[in-house]
Write an enzyme that holds these catalytic residues in place. Structure first.
Site, mmCIF file in Angstrom:
data_model
loop_
_atom_site.group_PDB
_atom_site.id
_atom_site.type_symbol
_atom_site.label_atom_id
_atom_site.label_comp_id
_atom_site.label_asym_id
_atom_site.label_seq_id
_atom_site.Cartn_x
_atom_site.Cartn_y
_atom_site.Cartn_z
ATOM 1 N N GLN A 257 1.402 -4.254 -15.078
ATOM 2 C CA GLN A 257 -0.036 -4.176 -14.821
ATOM 3 C C GLN A 257 -0.472 -5.527 -14.293
ATOM 4 O OE1 GLN A 257 -2.213 -1.361 -15.730
ATOM 5 N NE2 GLN A 257 -3.662 -2.437 -14.413
ATOM 6 N N GLY A 258 -0.998 -5.561 -13.083
ATOM 7 C CA GLY A 258 -1.469 -6.807 -12.504
ATOM 8 C C GLY A 258 -2.960 -6.755 -12.254
ATOM 9 N N SER A 260 -4.392 -6.668 -9.507
ATOM 10 C CA SER A 260 -4.735 -5.813 -8.371
ATOM 11 C C SER A 260 -4.351 -4.356 -8.557
ATOM 12 C CB SER A 260 -4.060 -6.346 -7.102
ATOM 13 O OG SER A 260 -2.662 -6.381 -7.278
ATOM 14 N N THR A 262 -1.633 -1.232 -10.869
ATOM 15 C CA THR A 262 -0.561 -0.866 -11.794
ATOM 16 C C THR A 262 0.721 -0.616 -11.010
ATOM 17 O OG1 THR A 262 -2.221 0.200 -13.196
ATOM 18 C CG2 THR A 262 0.084 0.721 -13.653
ATOM 19 N N VAL A 263 1.850 -1.037 -11.575
ATOM 20 C CA VAL A 263 3.142 -0.857 -10.911
ATOM 21 C C VAL A 263 3.972 0.164 -11.682
ATOM 22 C CG1 VAL A 263 5.217 -1.989 -10.041
ATOM 23 C CG2 VAL A 263 3.061 -3.250 -10.135
ATOM 24 N N ARG A 367 4.659 -19.416 1.452
ATOM 25 C CA ARG A 367 3.706 -20.273 0.732
ATOM 26 C C ARG A 367 3.672 -20.095 -0.787
ATOM 27 N NH1 ARG A 367 -1.982 -20.582 3.739
ATOM 28 N NH2 ARG A 367 -2.036 -18.357 3.317
#
Length: 524
Positions: A257-258, A260, A262-263, A367
């Site tokens: 869960q980030g 941005s 859910t994975v 980056r």
């Protein structure tokens, strides 16, 4: 040697670190690890005198009699610049005119008076960086003003005691009420993949190929009108595939869960292939237009050493991004839980350099190179991921001056907000190589502000036990961590470095991956 033939055939278990470095304070500075992680308040506005508005192009004060006569049409505020006059007295070693918030940050930063006196400009640079909220990202990032007539960094400081102007830009942003970003001692390392979804806008090519016109072209880009939500959704519909991902993929299992989204892991019904799917609620994304750029960039980045984009779908306000899945987890798990030998480190560096050579040849700077953003397959494959901060460069904009990424891995030219190019990724790779040796990057246990100061002023970081490394490895690190950007190796050059010839087969990483998983299971 044992007389038991069966035991001889079994390789010894890989060395495991005595304790995980992820949450340790390292014993260097126990107080620094306890610094406040609460969002920082905005820089307080001074009541007297009133802040001046600086003309974007001429640098002169507005409000003159000439302006009163002309009475131009007044438009809503845009690119507002809050000018702060900060001076430094070289005799007393004190800053003058510094905002109260900056003074409090400096007081708790562990940057000594001697260090402040040695390089007051670097102190201002890192204070401005830390306290800026012009770009809202998961990790601290900063976009300095790039207006005609202004340098890209903090104005030069007069050390004789007179005042200088540190320009703080308050951009007209969609998420202006959001809390400023915070630097954690170390972000929780990536359990799986894809914890961010936005990237910087891709610079559009301009007609004038003269590099000196970069500031003007950048200014034009900033004036481009923002896309409306309706335009963004319409554009997304032209990019994504048609269909319902929940019918094309099955066996959904949540793995992360980030900020941005859910994975999940899932299985492609037609191919039987395991994939990673990131589900993003677009209504919760403050900068939806950047997602378009990320998808367009990811579609072009096809390489064996990059976690590849597979597909995308739009269902209502939910965006589903399908990516290649690597079950080995992040390199962070391995570096914090096990001890890698030089030949294994060489193997990882070689694979990452191959990815960077590909990216840089395609005018893309990652980056944000660090162990969290290197994923491993169970068979030992090594791939770069998380292009949340990547940027494309054009011949007209061969250098960039935005401060983006994770501070401890940043190149000095990024921290000091100088124009930079692809070699910032090489510096970060060198820091990641130190991670693989020591389990963490340099300065991780320092107060974040002091860490930024040390990166900006110290140059190449010192190793804890350099005598334990081979001369050829030390030379490789020196080539990556060269302060002079011109002398720093490129990805193409470093791929020919003798250190990489020591690399073991990638399968040698499998025991480390298994040992790390076992150690993490025991730590739960």
């Amino acid at each position: 040697m044992s007389d038991n033939g069966e035991l001889e055939d079994k390789p010894p278990a890989p060395p495991v670190r005595m304790s995980s470095t992820i949450f340790s304070t390292g014993g260097k500075d126990p107080l620094s690890a306890n610094h406040s992680l609460k969002p920082l308040p905005s820089v307080p506005e001074e009541k007297k005198p009133r802040n001046k508005i600086i003309s974007i192009f001429s640098g002169t004060e507005k409000g003159s009699k000439k302006k009163e006569k002309e009475r131009p049409e007044i438009s809503p505020p845009s690119d507002f610049e809050h000018t702060i006059h900060v001076g430094f007295d070289a005799v007393t070693g004190e800053f003058t005119g510094m905002p109260e918030q900056w003074a409090r940050l400096l007081q708790t930063s562990n940057i000594t008076k001697l260090e402040q006196k040695k390089n007051p400009q670097a102190v201002l640079d890192v204070l401005k960086f830390y306290d800026s909220n012009t770009v809202k990202q998961k990790y601290l990032s900063f976009t300095p003003p790039e207006k005609d007539g202004f340098p890209s960094g903090t104005p030069a400081l007069n050390t004789k005691g007179s005042e200088t102007s540190a320009v703080v830009t308050e951009e007209d942003d969609d998420d202006e009420d959001a809390a400023p970003p915070v630097i954690a001692p170390r972000p929780d390392h990536t359990k799986s993949i894809y914890t961010r979804s936005v990237i910087d806008p891709i610079p559009a090519p301009v007609g004038d190929s003269n590099v000196d016109s970069g500031a003007k072209s950048s200014d034009k880009q900033k004036k481009k009108a923002k896309m409306t939500d309706e335009e963004i959704m319409e554009k997304l519909r032209t990019i994504v595939s048609i269909g319902d991902p929940k019918k094309k993929y099955t066996r959904y299992e949540k793995i992360g869960q980030g900020a941005s989204g859910t994975v999940f892991t899932a299985t492609d019904v037609a191919l039987g292939q395991e994939v990673a799917i990131k589900q993003i609620n677009l209504q919760k994304q403050p900068k939806k237009e950047l997602i378009i750029n990320e998808i367009l960039v990811m579609k072009e980045l096809k390489n064996p050493n990059i976690v590849n984009f597979l597909d995308s779908y739009l269902v209502g306000d939910e965006l589903f991004v399908v990516m290649e899945y690597l079950a080995g987890g992040s390199l962070t798990d391995v570096v914090t839980e096990t001890c890698m030998d030089e030949a294994q480190i060489a193997a990882v560096c070689r694979e990452c350099l191959q990815a960077l050579e590909f990216l840089h040849a395609n005018q893309v700077i990652h980056r944000d190179i660090k162990s969290d953003n290197v994923l491993l397959g169970m068979e030992g494959s090594v791939k770069l991921t998380d292009f949340g901060f990547c940027a494309q460069i054009t011949p007209e904009q061969s250098k960039r001056s935005t401060m983006v990424g994770t501070p401890y891995w940043m190149a000095p030219e990024v921290v000091t907000r100088k124009a930079y190019g692809p070699k910032v990724d090489i510096w970060s790779l060198g820091i990641m190589a130190i991670e693989m040796v020591e389990g963490e990057p340099p300065y991780l246990n320092e107060n974040p502000l002091r860490a930024l100061y040390l990166i900006a002023t110290n140059g190449t970081p010192e190793l804890q036990n350099p005598e334990k490394l081979s001369p050829i490895f030390r030379d490789f690190l020196n080539r990556c961590l060269e302060m002079d950007v011109e002398k720093r190796g490129s990805a193409k050059e470093l791929l020919q470095h003798p250190f990489l010839k020591l690399a073991k087969p990638l399968s040698s990483l499998t025991p480390l991956i298994l040992a790390a998983k076992e150690a993490m299971k025991s730590n739960r």
